[in-house]
Design an enzyme around this catalytic site. Sequence first.
Site, short mmCIF file in Angstrom:
data_model
loop_
_atom_site.label_atom_id
_atom_site.label_comp_id
_atom_site.label_asym_id
_atom_site.label_seq_id
_atom_site.Cartn_x
_atom_site.Cartn_y
_atom_site.Cartn_z
N ASP A 68 -8.55 -2.12 -8.29
CA ASP A 68 -7.90 -2.26 -6.98
C ASP A 68 -7.43 -3.69 -6.74
O ASP A 68 -6.48 -3.92 -5.98
CB ASP A 68 -8.87 -1.82 -5.88
CG ASP A 68 -8.18 -1.60 -4.54
OD1 ASP A 68 -6.97 -1.31 -4.53
OD2 ASP A 68 -8.86 -1.72 -3.51
N HIS B 223 0.84 -1.20 0.00
CA HIS B 223 0.00 0.00 0.00
C HIS B 223 0.87 1.25 0.00
O HIS B 223 0.97 1.97 0.99
CB HIS B 223 -0.95 -0.01 1.20
CG HIS B 223 -2.02 -1.05 1.10
ND1 HIS B 223 -1.98 -2.24 1.80
CD2 HIS B 223 -3.15 -1.10 0.34
CE1 HIS B 223 -3.04 -2.96 1.50
NE2 HIS B 223 -3.77 -2.30 0.61
N HIS C 31 -7.11 6.53 -3.13
CA HIS C 31 -7.95 5.56 -2.42
C HIS C 31 -7.26 4.88 -1.24
O HIS C 31 -7.92 4.35 -0.35
CB HIS C 31 -8.48 4.50 -3.39
CG HIS C 31 -7.50 3.42 -3.71
ND1 HIS C 31 -6.45 3.59 -4.58
CD2 HIS C 31 -7.41 2.13 -3.27
CE1 HIS C 31 -5.76 2.47 -4.66
NE2 HIS C 31 -6.32 1.57 -3.87
#
Length: 375
Positions: free
Chosen positions: A267, A114, A154
Site C-alpha cells: 500500500d 485513490h 482495500h
Amino acid sequence: TIGHACAHLARAWPGYCYSRDWALKVSSSFVGSELLDKQTKTVDTFPSHVEETSICNLTSWDFNQWDLEESQLLPLLKEMFSSFGLLERFKIEEHKLEQFLMTVRSRYHPNPYHCFRHAFDVTQTCYAILTSMNAAKFLSHVDIFALLIAALGHDIGHPGMNNAYQTTALTEIALEYNDKSVLEQFHCSTLFRILLTPACNILSGLSEEEFGQVRSAIIGCIMHTDPAMHFESKAKLQQRLDMEKPLERENADDRQLVIQTVLMTADISNISKPWPVAREWSSRISKEFFAQGDAEREEGRNVAPYMDRNVSSSAKTSANFIDFMAVPLYDVVVQMLPDMQPVLHNIADNRKRLQEILNHERQKDGKEGEKDGNK
C-alpha cells in the site's frame, strides 16, 4: 501464458499444487442477496485480450501499469487469481470472477490517487511479493485468496478525503462508523456487499469454515491499512521477528501477520518503485492532498502542513514519507523477506532524486525571497 509466473510460484510456494477438495457452498442467507443485486451495477464486457509481455512481467517489482490502458488491467488481475490455482481450488466460475473485477473497478472513483489504478498497483505489488519475494511460502490458498481480494478492494469507494477529514466534518461515513478507522470500515463493507451479490460471489465455493477465515482475514488486512495503525503494526511485526522461533506456515496468527504486512507494504510501495513510476504516484497523491487542503481552508478547517500547497510540495511530502514511514517499515519487512533487499536500494535512489528537487526548490525560494526584499 502463465509459465513465467508458475516458475516463481513453484519456487516460492510449496503448496502451489494442492488439489481442490471442498464442495460446500456459502448460502445466500448470509446477506440479503436480492437487495445487493439491485445495488450492484452490471458493467461492460470483460476484455478478452491481454499482452503476453504484460503477463510475464506481473511478478516484477518494476511492473509499469502506465504503459497500459486501464481496461487492460482487468485480465491481469484475473491472471493473478488463476496462476495460484484459486479458481480450481475454490470452484470459482470465470464469469463471476470477471464480473467481480469489473464491478470493483466501477466502484472506484476517479480520484488522482485513490482510484482503480491504485487498487491494481497494490494488488500487483502483493503478487510480486508473494512470488518474486517468496512470501507465498508462509501461506495457504485461503490466505492468498483473502490477500488478493483485500488488496483489490482495500480503498474501494474512497471519496478522496482522508479519515481526519471524515471525522472532523462529521460526514455520513464518520457517523456510520463512529469515528474509528471509518474509511477502512467503509471499504470492507462495500467490498463484501459486492462479494455476496450472486453475480459477483466468488466466495460461493468456500466451506462455511473457509468463508469465516477469508472474511476475517480480509477485514484484518484492510483495517491494518489505516495509517493510524502503521507504527503499531510495524512494532508488532518486529516483536514477532525478534522471537527465537521463525515464522511458521502452520501458525494461523503468523499467516495473518504475513498477509497484513504484505498488504501494508504494498500500500505504501509507490516510493520504492522505479523513479518514473514513483514520480507519477508522488504527483498524484500530492494533487489529492492539496485538493483536500483547499477544501478544508475554504470550509474554515485546520489544514495539515502536508496538505497545504502554500507550505509543502510533492517532493517534500514524498521525502518525509520515505524518512518517517517507509524506510522504518521496509527495514523490518526485509528481515522477514530478505529477497526484498533490492527494494531498499530503489528507495534510497528515489530519496536522492527527491533531495535534488528539494534543493532546487529551496534555491528558487531563496532567489524569490531576495527579489521581494529588494522591492
